[in-house]
Design a protein around this motif. Structure first.
Motif, short mmCIF file in Angstrom:
data_model
loop_
_atom_site.label_atom_id
_atom_site.label_comp_id
_atom_site.label_asym_id
_atom_site.label_seq_id
_atom_site.Cartn_x
_atom_site.Cartn_y
_atom_site.Cartn_z
N PRO A 14 0.77 -1.23 0.00
CA PRO A 14 0.00 0.00 0.00
C PRO A 14 0.81 1.30 0.00
N SER A 15 2.11 1.26 0.12
CA SER A 15 2.85 2.52 0.33
C SER A 15 4.11 2.56 -0.52
N HIS A 50 7.47 0.97 13.60
CA HIS A 50 6.12 1.19 14.10
C HIS A 50 5.06 0.54 13.21
N THR A 51 5.23 0.66 11.89
CA THR A 51 4.12 0.28 10.98
C THR A 51 4.46 -0.84 10.01
N LYS A 53 4.26 -4.04 9.91
CA LYS A 53 3.29 -5.11 9.64
C LYS A 53 2.14 -4.63 8.77
N GLY A 54 1.57 -3.49 9.13
CA GLY A 54 0.42 -2.97 8.38
C GLY A 54 0.76 -2.56 6.96
N HIS A 55 2.00 -2.14 6.74
CA HIS A 55 2.40 -1.72 5.40
C HIS A 55 3.03 -2.85 4.59
N GLY A 56 3.17 -4.02 5.23
CA GLY A 56 3.84 -5.11 4.51
C GLY A 56 5.30 -4.84 4.24
#
Lengths: 225, 293
Positions: A14-15, A50-51, A53-56
């Motif tokens: 996603p990023s 921090h992120t 996992k959510g950003h893969g």
């Protein structure tokens, strides 16, 4: 900046910074180590920690280590693919000093037991910079064909290497020198407009005081290519 | 080779040569890279194909994201449209559905085209693919629309920013909306001058929009903000096609966006420390996602 920096690149979400850039750092680390990765300890700093996992980001780094491009859908399942190949991958959160918020340290070992540590930052829009290789502080952006020449820090090395490039009609876009200490091991990073033919890399490798030569393909692809 | 550093200059060159903005951008790109025009066109066609796949897959596939925060809304919207439960606004429904679909594909680690960024990747496909379908436009026309969008994006990136971390969501979804509005106007036969008016109007409408993603992830509110960027692009394009102008010239709107971005507090620029991210629900979701007690 060109048209395909704006409409593009094609990438797995996603990023751009946390996924596409991360995949490029992983790919650059693979190119620096070689193809025989056995284990990797992946340390995330800052926003990555921090992120991730959510950003893969974890999947993207491992995808890059497996040689996947940032638009390869296998990135989504890279952890499972790596496990299937028997690779040992561990993730950690760390706090580095004075590092960009999106920084990762990848400590790798290949099948022969050789270790290599690569630190990279994802600096926005999918752009990256490799900041450190083992103890050596560097700056490699992965946008060009890049030649990494490890050599003994002695006078005349730049002239010898660039002379051979000139003889092969290869244009230098950007060049940097890095060394651990005077007279010690040094690294020449030469970013080039074209690929270096293997005979030229061989003749550079045969120069006195050259320890190793590695050619790194650009990790940046334009949209649609 | 002309140097394009303002929307006005871009429109002036196109008007003077009696060409579309897309023609100017395409020629610039081919000349700058010393490549033939067909190759550059093929490269943009490949981008369009990825956009089409993402719009389709966003409804066909399971789009549950890794965090569990998003997924499945494009499909839900399609079912509601088919069941006649929405306001029944035709093209608007298609645009909303596609913006959701592409943005959800992005959040679920599917393949997208950053346009201009991954977080705002649903806006341009939503507008361009819907026009393509509704007006039965040939692929080439849509591809040219993407060159127009890219040209506008390049000017915005050069003069201001297209990054949420630098300029807030106005720089991402605002820029994407301006780019989509520009593409729509050109695809529907508007003049280069109308194209830049549409940009000015679209960007104006989203000025000040902050980047406040829950848990720092490109999901909440990003996915739904893609729908507003797309719907806003339609409104701006329609107004420009009607001959309505932006009272503040488009280039000055871009500078206003930059100055707003510059003074916008850091907590509202992709740090997940302000706005929606800092609400009690936003904080609770963040803790749940990262397993913090």
């Amino acid at each position: 900046m060109n048209v395909f920096d704006i409409i593009g690149p094609i990438m797995v979400g996603p990023s751009s910074s946390h996924t596409a850039g991360a995949a490029r750092i992983g790919k650059m680390a693979r190119r620096l180590l070689g193809d025989d990765l056995q284990e990797a300890q992946i340390q995330f700093h800052g926003s990555f920690a921090h992120t991730y996992k959510g950003h893969g980001t974890d999947r993207a780094i491992v995808g890059g280590l497996l040689g996947f491009e940032p638009d390869d859908l296998r990135i989504k399942t890279s952890l499972e693919i790596a496990a299937g190949l028997g690779l040992r991958i561990v993730f950690e959160k760390v706090q580095l000093r004075e590092a960009h918020p999106n920084t990762v340290v990848i400590k790798m070992r290949d099948k022969s037991g050789k270790a290599l540590s690569v630190t990279g930052s994802s600096i926005g829009g999918g752009n990256i910079v490799i900041k450190q290789i083992d103890d050596l502080k560097v700056e490699i952006y992965g946008e060009y064909h890049t030649l990494a020449v490890v050599h003994q820090d002695t006078p005349g090395m730049v002239a010898k290497v660039t002379g051979l490039l000139a003889k092969n009609n290869i244009n230098i876009a950007r060049m940097n020198l890095f060394r651990s200490r005077r007279g010690g091991e040094a690294l020449m990073v030469i970013e080039l407009d074209q690929n270096v033919p293997s005979r030229a890399t061989k003749s550079i490798a045969n120069l006195e005081c050259v320890i190793s030569v590695r050619q790194l393909e650009p990790t940046k692809r334009l949209g649609g290519e | 080779m002309v140097h394009i550093d303002s929307l006005q200059a871009l429109a002036d060159i196109a008007e003077e040569k009696q060409k579309n903005i897309s023609d100017i951008i395409l020629m610039e790109e081919a000349e700058g890279k010393e490549e033939n025009i067909d190759k550059v066109l093929r490269q943009m066609s490949a981008n369009l194909k990825v956009m089409q796949e993402a719009a389709k897959n966003g409804i066909a596939l399971d789009t549950k994201s890794e965090s569990g925060l998003s997924g499945g809304d494009a499909r839900k919207y399609q079912q509601a449209v088919l069941a006649g439960k929405t306001l029944g606004t035709g093209m608007l429904d298609s645009v909303i559905m596609r913006a959701l679909a592409v943005a959800e594909i992005n959040a679920s680690m599917g393949r997208i085209v950053a346009a201009p960024t991954a977080g705002s990747c649903g806006i341009i496909p939503a507008v361009c693919l819907t026009l393509m379908e509704e007006k039965k436009m040939p692929e080439k026309k849509v591809v040219m629309g993407l060159f127009t969008a890219a040209g506008i994006g390049m000017v915005i990136a050069k003069k201001a920013s297209i990054s949420g971390a630098e300029g807030g969501c106005q720089a991402e979804c605002g820029s994407a909306s301006a780019m989509a509005a520009a593409a729509a106007v050109e695809m529907c036969g508007g003049s280069p001058y109308m194209v830049i008016q549409a940009c000015g109007i679209a960007l104006k409408n989203l000025l000040g929009l902050v980047c406040d993603p829950v848990a720092g992830l490109v999901e909440v509110p990003c996915i739904k903000r893609n729908t507003i960027g797309a719907v806003n692009a339609l409104a701006a394009a329609n107004m420009a096609l009607a001959g309505i102008e932006s009272v503040i010239p488009p280039d000055e709107v871009i500078m206003a966006m930059k100055s707003i971005g510059d003074i916008m507090p850091g907590v509202l620029k992709e740090t997940a420390e302000g706005g929606l991210a800092a609400t009690s629900t936003g904080k609770r979701l963040e803790k749940e996602i990262y397993g913090i007690k």
